[in-house]
Design an enzyme around this catalytic site. Structure first.
Site, mmCIF file in Angstrom:
data_model
loop_
_atom_site.group_PDB
_atom_site.id
_atom_site.type_symbol
_atom_site.label_atom_id
_atom_site.label_comp_id
_atom_site.label_asym_id
_atom_site.label_seq_id
_atom_site.Cartn_x
_atom_site.Cartn_y
_atom_site.Cartn_z
ATOM 1 N N HIS A 44 -45.505 -22.845 16.777
ATOM 2 C CA HIS A 44 -46.035 -22.989 18.131
ATOM 3 C C HIS A 44 -45.400 -24.180 18.859
ATOM 4 C CE1 HIS A 44 -49.091 -22.123 21.182
ATOM 5 N NE2 HIS A 44 -49.229 -23.426 21.325
ATOM 6 N N TYR A 47 -40.717 -24.038 17.888
ATOM 7 C CA TYR A 47 -39.881 -22.882 18.246
ATOM 8 C C TYR A 47 -38.761 -22.672 17.219
ATOM 9 C CZ TYR A 47 -42.281 -22.927 22.746
ATOM 10 O OH TYR A 47 -43.239 -22.883 23.729
ATOM 11 N N GLU A 88 -48.469 -19.288 29.348
ATOM 12 C CA GLU A 88 -48.621 -19.589 27.923
ATOM 13 C C GLU A 88 -49.658 -18.679 27.291
ATOM 14 O OE1 GLU A 88 -49.305 -23.615 26.757
ATOM 15 O OE2 GLU A 88 -47.148 -23.956 26.588
ATOM 16 N N SER A 89 -49.608 -18.598 25.969
ATOM 17 C CA SER A 89 -50.541 -17.750 25.225
ATOM 18 C C SER A 89 -51.700 -18.562 24.665
ATOM 19 C CB SER A 89 -49.797 -17.076 24.065
ATOM 20 O OG SER A 89 -49.302 -18.061 23.169
ATOM 21 N N HIS A 90 -52.844 -17.907 24.546
ATOM 22 C CA HIS A 90 -53.973 -18.439 23.784
ATOM 23 C C HIS A 90 -54.591 -17.265 23.019
ATOM 24 C CE1 HIS A 90 -56.713 -22.174 23.727
ATOM 25 N NE2 HIS A 90 -55.485 -22.523 23.381
ATOM 26 N N GLY A 525 -41.704 -21.113 29.724
ATOM 27 C CA GLY A 525 -42.252 -20.030 28.917
ATOM 28 C C GLY A 525 -42.832 -20.497 27.604
ATOM 29 N N SER A 528 -45.075 -16.701 21.220
ATOM 30 C CA SER A 528 -46.238 -16.552 20.347
ATOM 31 C C SER A 528 -45.883 -15.571 19.239
ATOM 32 C CB SER A 528 -47.448 -16.047 21.138
ATOM 33 O OG SER A 528 -48.547 -15.829 20.282
#
Length: 730
Positions: A44, A47, A88-90, A525, A528
């Site tokens: 996370h 990268y 972003e991802s969660h 960006g 994930s």
């Protein structure tokens, strides 16, 4: 505490990585240092599996002020204005605790924006759930939507766009991707690079608690049978504190007090301090006794790895501390001088007058592992013989099934829970091709969209990667904007599996090709990985957030049909591609075969033609043709404008099913007044753009050739039926 193999494994560190750590720091790490490596070396934050391929993306053009590598990307939107945005991802937190997972996803992405000196002006989201029949989906959907709305509404930022999709592949791994957009002046952008020796390091915001410890590590691992046990790693958000933090930071940013500023997001104080010092090629020394804690007896390990929300790390110019403190005190926030910058190039942590960690910053940043993972080319799906004769299916019956399906139903149940008009600058709300926000006090605006196409990417990652970029491009074009740049959130399974890594590599290639050709750079960006449970991965899901500029809002376009008696044109060639279409998937339950081809020349040429028609005020309304084909796009235009249409199929070379439901790319539907039709078609011919006039608008019915004649009110009821009734079912 003795560092055992079990402890190393629990921290997500591989045996060979542990050996590398020892080699880099010339000692065996203690438990705190191991925790810091776990935070900084996980997927996370580092990268490590994706960096090689992310470097191939186009990230610059004359509009880009800041590309990837900062808290968010920044683009020039003229008049000394700059747009700051990121997605972003969660995902993992939202599956474990949907309300707080989604809420803190919104909070985190907002901090990425105002960290750069921008006032947030819009939020968007892309959310994916499992089958609507799955036992967990209702609770997850309800919790996520409530969390997004609860946080964004309280902070007072409008949610202006998004998407909601359902697919079996997300049954045990939902996706919650949050995008935020902010406005700043070009000469007042703030960065995270530390500068100067002996400058004060300041902690501001909420007190540190034990919530969210190992959150970043959890986001870098597959789920298993112990998912429920991970609930303590989900952060808890406080949108009211976020609003105070936003205002305090923006107030301090009015002068030259701040050298560098960084959100305490994933991995908390660890990542923020390491990233700031590393970027400045400096060292940083922190006294952990000065960390404001809300719980008693917190250990250095807990303080450094906590992911408590609503916190920032600042480096100030010496002498500015008292002024800054007054501002944060005024807003009721903690303000503590916790350390200083040094020339050691090390992270040094002290607690109770003892040195508890001392690590070279290079070992946590530039020397973190970068993997060239094995990958294999995906076996792209080929056209296969159908078991059923699709031409025997009645058009109206088939269309009703598409209209009433979860993925194609009208989504107002979702976006009506979001405040889309707070701040009073939203000029196009959710439900259109793109949300549009006015630049306050001016007659120009920003068009914003988020898009994904997982089933296309699963069938052919390269083509799917191209398509999702082009979909975003078309959505921006259709509202009258000039597309400028994108941000991406790349959601995939386990990169240690060559098939998954192959999906990622080929999707990146497709995105890169499309962005390069369209001059549509990637400025920020998130990746994930590990979105899988018990060895079952999600479909590859790249989500594209995109921004475009409307220089004059008088030229903004909507999809709502405007008047009776105008012409309806299809711009772009219809070949009738039905594989991976909603018709095949929802009516025939057939999911094999390739996605439609993407011709980048046609995409650009057709888009430029639409821009020309809009600029000359020859178009009443416009809509991108994508999922569901011409018939679904036309129905959406009619329902939103409350005006019907009568169309005739002009193409004898393909069947009516292929014409109405085909999902060929690079196409738009436009409504053109009779007085403008000659000039408009001459422009299209001059620019070698294929078009067809398929009919005219009429009062309140949709009439399709000899197939059906149905009231718009009936179509609207069908289209809104699913969401209205889903939560009434047992």
């Amino acid at each position: 505490m003795k560092i055992t193999n079990e402890i190393i494994n629990k921290h997500g560190i591989k045996p060979h990585e542990f050996k590398k750590i020892i080699s880099l720091i010339q000692k065996e790490p203690n438990i705190l240092e191991l925790g810091i490596f776990s935070a900084m070396w996980n997927e996370h934050c580092s990268y490590k599996s994706s960096k090689k391929y992310l470097r191939t993306l186009p990230t610059n053009n004359k509009k880009v002020i800041q590309g990837p590598g900062e808290n968010a990307g920044v683009i020039d939107i003229e008049d000394d204005d700059a747009l700051v945005f990121k997605i972003e991802s969660h995902n993992h937190p939202s599956y474990i605790e949907p309300y707080q997972g989604a809420a803190t996803g919104v909070g985190g992405i907002l901090r990425d924006i105002f960290t750069m000196g921008a006032r947030p002006i819009a939020i968007l989201n892309s959310i994916h759930f499992g089958s609507h029949k799955h036992i967990k989906t209702k609770n997850l959907l309800n919790g996520v939507v409530s969390g997004i709305g609860g946080y964004g509404n309280c902070v007072g930022i409008p949610t202006v766009g998004g998407e909601v999709k359902f697919d079996d592949s997300y049954n045990e791994n939902i996706l919650v991707n949050a995008m935020a957009v902010g406005l700043a002046k070009k000469n007042k952008i703030f960065y995270s690079k530390a500068q100067g020796i002996n400058q004060p390091v300041i902690y501001v915001g909420s007190k540190t608690g034990r919530d969210g410890i190992h959150g970043a590590s959890m986001a870098s691992a597959e789920f298993d049978d112990n998912t429920e046990e991970k609930k303590p790693t989900v952060q808890v958000g406080d949108p009211f504190t976020e609003k105070l933090l936003l205002e305090a930071c923006l107030e301090l940013m009015k002068d030259d007090s701040i050298i560098a500023i960084q959100d305490m997001g994933a991995a908390g104080l660890t990542s923020s301090s390491v990233e700031m010092a590393s970027k400045g090629d400096l060292g940083i020394e922190i006294n952990l006794n000065n960390i404001p804690c809300r719980e008693k007896n917190m250990t250095p390990y807990e303080m450094m790895l906590s992911e408590t929300q609503e916190r920032m790390l600042l480096i100030l110019n010496s002498g500015k501390e008292e002024k800054a403190k007054k501002i944060f005190n005024k807003w009721g926030l903690d303000f503590s001088i916790i350390g200083k910058t040094t020339n050691s190039r090390n992270l040094v942590l002290n607690f109770n007058d003892k040195e508890v960690a001392n690590l070279p910053l290079s070992s946590l940043s530039i020397n973190a592992p970068v993997y060239d993972r094995k990958w294999k080319k995906n076996e792209n799906q080929k056209k296969v013989n159908m078991q059923k004769n699709f031409k025997s299916f009645k058009i109206l019956d088939s269309f009703k099934k598409i209209l009433i399906s979860p993925n194609n139903s009208e989504k107002s149940w979702v976006w009506e829970q979001y405040d889309s008009t707070v701040m009073a600058d939203t000029v196009q709300k959710p439900g259109g091709d793109s949300g549009v926000v006015r630049i306050h006090g001016k007659n120009k605006g920003i068009a914003l969209t988020v898009d994904s196409s997982a089933h296309y990417c699963l069938a052919n990652p390269l083509m799917g990667g191209k398509q999702v970029v082009c979909e975003a491009w078309r959505n921006l074009i259709a509202v009258g904007s000039n597309p400028i740049a994108i941000t991406n959130c790349l959601n995939f399974g386990n990169p240690e599996k060559d098939k998954i890594m192959g999906q990622f590599v080929e999707t990146i290639d497709g995105i890169s090709q499309a962005c390069t050709y369209l001059d549509f750079p990637v400025v920020s960006g998130n990746v994930s990985f590990y979105n899988e449970t018990k060895n079952k991965a999600i479909a590859p899901t790249p989500t594209i957030g995109a921004a475009g500029l409307i220089k004059n809002l008088n030229y903004m376009m909507t999809k709502n049909i405007k008047e009776i008696g105008s012409h309806i044109l299809v711009i772009g060639k219809t070949l009738g591609h039905l594989y991976q279409s909603e018709f095949f998937r929802e009516v025939l339950f057939f999911k094999d075969g390739p996605p439609p081809e993407v011709n980048l020349f046609n995409e650009k040429n057709n888009g430029y033609a639409i821009q020309t028609l809009i600029a000359k005020k020859l178009v009443n309304s416009a809509h991108d043709i994508s999922s569901g084909g011409i018939l679904l796009a036309l129905t959406e235009m009619c329902i939103s404008g409350k005006i019907g249409a009568k169309i005739k199929i002009p193409n004898d070379n393909i069947s009516i099913h292929e014409y109405l439901f085909g999902e060929d790319q690079s196409r738009y539907l436009v409504e053109i007044n009779e007085k403008n039709i000659k000039e408009a078609t001459n422009i299209l011919k001059k620019n070698s753009v294929y078009y067809e006039i398929i009919g005219k608008t009429q009062k309140d019915k949709l009439n399709v050739d000899k197939e059906f004649d149905i009231k718009l009110s009936d179509l609207s009821k069908l289209n809104s039926f699913w969401f209205k009734n889903y939560f009434k079912e047992n």
